[in-house]
Enzyme design. Structure first.
Site, mmCIF file in Angstrom:
data_model
loop_
_atom_site.group_PDB
_atom_site.id
_atom_site.type_symbol
_atom_site.label_atom_id
_atom_site.label_comp_id
_atom_site.label_asym_id
_atom_site.label_seq_id
_atom_site.Cartn_x
_atom_site.Cartn_y
_atom_site.Cartn_z
ATOM 1 N N LYS A 19 25.064 32.522 44.025
ATOM 2 C CA LYS A 19 24.753 32.383 45.455
ATOM 3 C C LYS A 19 23.353 31.819 45.661
ATOM 4 O O LYS A 19 23.127 31.043 46.583
ATOM 5 C CB LYS A 19 24.894 33.731 46.173
ATOM 6 N N LYS A 61 38.330 30.617 41.949
ATOM 7 C CA LYS A 61 38.938 31.676 42.769
ATOM 8 C C LYS A 61 38.979 31.237 44.237
ATOM 9 O O LYS A 61 38.107 30.487 44.698
ATOM 10 C CB LYS A 61 38.182 33.000 42.620
ATOM 11 N N LYS A 74 35.902 32.185 50.524
ATOM 12 C CA LYS A 74 35.550 31.559 51.809
ATOM 13 C C LYS A 74 34.471 30.506 51.618
ATOM 14 O O LYS A 74 34.371 29.566 52.387
ATOM 15 C CB LYS A 74 35.127 32.597 52.841
HETATM 16 P P1 ATP Z 1 32.420 34.770 48.893
HETATM 17 O O1 ATP Z 1 32.728 33.548 49.687
HETATM 18 O O2 ATP Z 1 31.043 35.324 49.147
HETATM 19 O O3 ATP Z 1 32.768 34.610 47.451
HETATM 20 P P2 ATP Z 1 34.755 36.321 49.079
HETATM 21 O O4 ATP Z 1 35.695 35.341 49.629
HETATM 22 O O5 ATP Z 1 34.777 36.592 47.604
HETATM 23 O O6 ATP Z 1 33.321 35.916 49.509
HETATM 24 P P3 ATP Z 1 34.167 39.095 49.736
HETATM 25 O O7 ATP Z 1 33.953 39.653 51.092
HETATM 26 O O8 ATP Z 1 32.972 38.907 48.884
HETATM 27 O O9 ATP Z 1 34.955 37.704 49.856
HETATM 28 O O10 ATP Z 1 35.234 39.967 48.945
HETATM 29 C C1 ATP Z 1 35.927 41.113 49.448
HETATM 30 C C2 ATP Z 1 36.889 41.627 48.393
HETATM 31 O O11 ATP Z 1 37.884 40.640 48.100
HETATM 32 C C3 ATP Z 1 36.232 41.953 47.045
HETATM 33 O O12 ATP Z 1 36.801 43.142 46.518
HETATM 34 C C4 ATP Z 1 36.557 40.780 46.188
HETATM 35 O O13 ATP Z 1 36.576 41.111 44.807
HETATM 36 C C5 ATP Z 1 37.948 40.437 46.689
HETATM 37 N N1 ATP Z 1 38.252 39.033 46.464
HETATM 38 C C6 ATP Z 1 37.611 37.977 47.017
HETATM 39 N N2 ATP Z 1 38.162 36.832 46.620
HETATM 40 C C7 ATP Z 1 39.184 37.162 45.774
HETATM 41 C C8 ATP Z 1 40.142 36.403 45.037
HETATM 42 N N3 ATP Z 1 40.147 35.084 45.091
HETATM 43 N N4 ATP Z 1 41.035 37.071 44.291
HETATM 44 C C9 ATP Z 1 41.042 38.419 44.239
HETATM 45 N N5 ATP Z 1 40.163 39.187 44.914
HETATM 46 C C10 ATP Z 1 39.245 38.579 45.672
#
Ligand code: ATP
Ligand code: LTN
Length: 358
Positions: free
Chosen positions: A137, A220, A223
């Site tokens: 990040k 992965k 967002k």
């Molecule tokens: P960022 O854009 O900061 O990476 P994010 O999309 O990963 O955000 P978070 O709010 O950080 O979303 O994650 C919330 C939950 O969703 C966490 O438990 C995270 O591990 C899970 N998570 C996020 N993306 C995935 C994914 N692609 N597959 C499985 N679990 C996920």
């Protein structure tokens, strides 16, 4: 696949005690999600929230919207408020029941920031520097512009977990390192000041630990990292969602087989399909034998639409009644605070802070 399923049942450091006739107290789970987007995406739901819903039946469950974590990256204040309610509404729409779990907003419980300070003072600078999510990040922003809050983000997460003496933490694979840090710091605190914190375990389901971008199945779904076409937002128009599923990247042969390494795109679709319907992967391989990717994608698009349509409606119903929503969150914060305050007061005492006389 990179991860292991959580071994069950969990072995708690502090196994809850019960009298002979009383039923065994439940293990405790805790997790959080950031209010940093206008919608949860499919990875959030399948990787984390879906497990939260299931675990409220068997565990003493604490779930929160982590707004303190959200401001580690710049947030517009009005959006943050909107997204915080939106996150709570989506959690309820996904099936969290305030009678079965404690749902609250992190900033409503000041003990999080208070314990985080103590844990910051136990964390090595090098140790914090090794957190891969911080490295990713901060690199995105330009390392010099990253806030100290972003650096210490994982330590706030440690405090979140330890305050509730959580036995297990249901998250996606990307959070494993933060749970490891939690274990290390809890052990360090206990070793230095006496047994205080439960040592938590990650609860990460192998099948859904990592849902991939539909356009680039090597990364992965996220967002921030995903391309708009590869990201399924649960609150998007169902038609747009169906279109994204239908144009998901697969590969040049036509065989529908789960092989995460050689066929990551198809395997990702099979995982999503199987999790949403409960049909096993092997059954799906059989069902689509000789049928080609088009048929699989068309059916999955329909399944997705059936899933997101009522989800959007339920979310809207909660948003239309902000008083009820806020009162659910107020009750949740009250319940959470009772637990958090007790742990914090123990930790303060162990560290040697002079008790305040009232
Ligand atoms: P960022 O854009 O900061 O990476 P994010 O999309 O990963 O955000 P978070 O709010 O950080 O979303 O994650 C919330 C939950 O969703 C966490 O438990 C995270 O591990 C899970 N998570 C996020 N993306 C995935 C994914 N692609 N597959 C499985 N679990 C996920
Ligand atoms: N970093 C987590 C959100 C989070 C969390 C927690 C998860 C904050 N505090 C405590 C589990 C337990 C993320 O999902 N990005």
């Amino acid at each position: 696949m990179v991860c292991m399923a959580s071994d069950r049942p969990p072995v708690a450091h502090h196994r809850p005690q019960a009298g002979r006739s009383a039923p065994l107290p439940k293990f405790r789970v805790l997790s959080g999600i950031q209010p940093t987007a206008g919608s949860f995406h499919l990875g959030n739901y399948l990787g984390a929230v879906r497990q939260w819903v299931a675990l409220q039946e068997s565990h003493d469950a604490f779930y929160m919207v982590v707004d303190l974590h959200a401001i580690t990256l710049p947030q517009n204040p009005a959006d943050l408020r909107t997204n915080t309610r939106l996150a709570a509404a989506q959690l309820l729409a996904a099936g969290l029941d305030p009678e079965r779990c404690t749902l609250f907003v992190q900033s409503h419980v000041p003990e999080h920031a208070q314990l985080a300070w103590v844990m910051n003072c136990l964390t090595g600078f090098g140790e914090a520097s090794r957190m891969t999510q911080f490295k990713d990040k901060s690199a995105k922003q330009g390392a010099d512009r990253a806030s100290v809050g972003l650096f210490t983000y994982p330590v706030l997460q440690v405090a979140d977990i330890l305050l509730y003496q959580a036995n297990e933490v249901p998250v996606g694979e990307d959070q494993r390192q933060h749970i490891e840090l939690t274990r290390d710091l809890a052990e360090r605190f206990n070793g230095r000041f006496g047994e205080t914190f439960t040592i938590p375990k990650p609860y990460i389901l192998r099948e859904t630990a990592k849902i991939y971008d539909l356009q680039d199945p090597s990364i992965k779904m996220s967002k921030s990292a995903s391309t708009p076409k590869g990201l399924i937002n649960l609150l998007d128009e169902p038609k747009a969602t169906a279109k994204k599923v239908k144009s998901a990247v697969t590969d040049t042969d036509t065989v529908i087989r789960f092989d995460a390494e050689r066929k990551p795109g198809v395997s990702n679709l099979l995982t999503i399909y199987s999790t949403l319907t409960g049909e096993g992967i092997a059954d799906l391989e059989q069902k689509y034998e000789g049928k080609g990717y088009g048929a699989l994608k068309t059916d999955l698009a329909e399944i997705m639409v059936e899933f997101v349509t009522p989800f959007r409606e339920r979310t809207q119903q909660y948003l239309d009644d902000p008083e009820t929503l806020d009162s659910i969150l107020a009750k949740g914060a009250e319940k959470a605070r009772a637990v958090a305050a007790e742990t914090l007061s123990q930790a303060y005492d162990r560290v040697g802070f002079l008790p305040a006389k009232h």
